[in-house]
Scaffold this motif. Structure first.
Motif, mmCIF file in Angstrom:
data_model
loop_
_atom_site.group_PDB
_atom_site.id
_atom_site.type_symbol
_atom_site.label_atom_id
_atom_site.label_comp_id
_atom_site.label_asym_id
_atom_site.label_seq_id
_atom_site.Cartn_x
_atom_site.Cartn_y
_atom_site.Cartn_z
ATOM 1 N N ARG A 1 0.835 -1.199 0.000
ATOM 2 C CA ARG A 1 0.000 0.000 0.000
ATOM 3 C C ARG A 1 0.870 1.250 0.000
ATOM 4 N NH1 ARG A 1 -5.407 1.745 3.061
ATOM 5 N NH2 ARG A 1 -5.550 3.703 1.927
ATOM 6 N N GLN A 2 0.544 2.134 -0.896
ATOM 7 C CA GLN A 2 1.216 3.419 -0.983
ATOM 8 C C GLN A 2 0.176 4.483 -0.647
ATOM 9 O OE1 GLN A 2 1.975 3.015 -5.093
ATOM 10 N NE2 GLN A 2 3.377 1.314 -4.810
ATOM 11 N N PRO A 3 0.605 5.667 -0.211
ATOM 12 C CA PRO A 3 -0.384 6.680 0.187
ATOM 13 C C PRO A 3 -1.451 6.939 -0.880
ATOM 14 C CG PRO A 3 1.821 7.409 0.747
ATOM 15 C CD PRO A 3 1.974 6.130 -0.032
ATOM 16 N N GLU A 4 -1.066 6.905 -2.142
ATOM 17 C CA GLU A 4 -2.020 7.206 -3.214
ATOM 18 C C GLU A 4 -2.791 5.970 -3.679
ATOM 19 O OE1 GLU A 4 1.723 5.878 -5.106
ATOM 20 O OE2 GLU A 4 1.291 7.273 -3.518
ATOM 21 N N LEU A 5 -2.500 4.816 -3.120
ATOM 22 C CA LEU A 5 -3.123 3.576 -3.555
ATOM 23 C C LEU A 5 -4.144 3.127 -2.513
ATOM 24 C CD1 LEU A 5 -3.002 1.458 -5.810
ATOM 25 C CD2 LEU A 5 -1.297 0.231 -4.464
ATOM 26 N N ASP A 6 -5.423 3.262 -2.863
ATOM 27 C CA ASP A 6 -6.471 2.817 -1.952
ATOM 28 C C ASP A 6 -7.462 1.950 -2.720
ATOM 29 O OD1 ASP A 6 -8.132 4.563 -3.388
ATOM 30 O OD2 ASP A 6 -7.968 6.137 -1.899
ATOM 31 N N LYS B 1 -8.554 2.711 -6.245
ATOM 32 C CA LYS B 1 -7.581 2.731 -7.345
ATOM 33 C C LYS B 1 -7.012 1.350 -7.660
ATOM 34 C CE LYS B 1 -6.393 7.476 -6.503
ATOM 35 N NZ LYS B 1 -6.027 8.166 -5.318
ATOM 36 N N GLU C 1 -3.129 2.176 -16.591
ATOM 37 C CA GLU C 1 -2.689 2.836 -15.358
ATOM 38 C C GLU C 1 -3.295 2.196 -14.102
ATOM 39 O OE1 GLU C 1 -6.486 4.736 -16.595
ATOM 40 O OE2 GLU C 1 -4.661 4.240 -17.668
ATOM 41 N N LYS D 1 -3.810 -0.212 -11.108
ATOM 42 C CA LYS D 1 -3.030 -1.169 -10.313
ATOM 43 C C LYS D 1 -3.888 -2.409 -10.114
ATOM 44 C CE LYS D 1 0.825 0.909 -9.515
ATOM 45 N NZ LYS D 1 2.048 0.412 -10.111
#
Length: 189
Positions: A28-33, A36, A91, A93
């Motif tokens: 998990r990355q901050p922009e990946l929720d 997305k 794009e 994920k």
């Protein structure tokens, strides 16, 4: 946690159900929720062992996840995979989820990776590698009769494993309860 040339180091490990959320949290990355990520749930409803992916997909849709491909109603399997994969935006994920066979001590464990998986490879199928991340649930022992083994796999084990995967996803990628987005709806065939 960047590795060689700025790329993340390859993660491939076997985990138990209680460790799935930890693995998912590492990707998990901050922009990946949840808004997305596409959960690519591979398998068929016509084989107990191979129903892991569609069971997970169905449970994720019921929990409100907006991007799920592969459910009991509309399985993502070898007969439709190439056509349906073409519909995924580049794009997006993707977390690929599938069942597999393994060693006796590995049954009910998960092979997780930050790399694509090759669905159907052990059954001699030639399908494209899929996913940015992958979870392969080891549902039974790998033996000579792979189709027969998948057919005779314990439904109880598959259900428990599907619930473990969904619980881990819900911890690592909680769905926004106020989301109005709808699931990836496709041709039901």
């Amino acid at each position: 946690m960047q590795g060689n040339g700025g790329a993340a180091p390859v993660i491939r490990k076997k985990v138990k159900g209680g460790e799935l959320a930890e693995f998912l949290s590492t990707i998990r990355q901050p922009e990946l929720d949840a808004e997305k990520i596409l959960f690519l749930c591979i398998g068929t409803d016509r084989s107990t062992g191979d129903a892991l992916g569609p069971l997970v997909g169905t449970m994720l849709v019921e929990a409100g996840y907006p991007y799920v491909m592969g459910t009991l109603e509309a399985p993502l399997d070898a007969s439709n995979m190439i056509e349906r994969l073409a519909r995924i935006p580049t794009e997006q994920k993707v977390v690929a989820i599938d069942a597999c066979l393994g060693q006796p001590a590995s049954v009910a464990s998960y092979q997780v990776s930050n790399q694509p998986m090759e669905p159907g490879k052990s059954l001699g199928k030639q399908l494209p590698a899929v996913g940015d991340y992958s979870i392969a649930g080891i549902v039974n022992v790998d033996g000579g009769q792979k189709y027969s083994t998948l057919q005779s796999t314990s439904l109880y084990r598959v259900m428990v494993m599907a619930k473990e995967i969904v619980a881990a996803i819900r911890i690592a990628f909680p769905v926004n309860s106020v989301s109005t987005k709808s699931q990836v709806k496709e041709d039901e065939g």
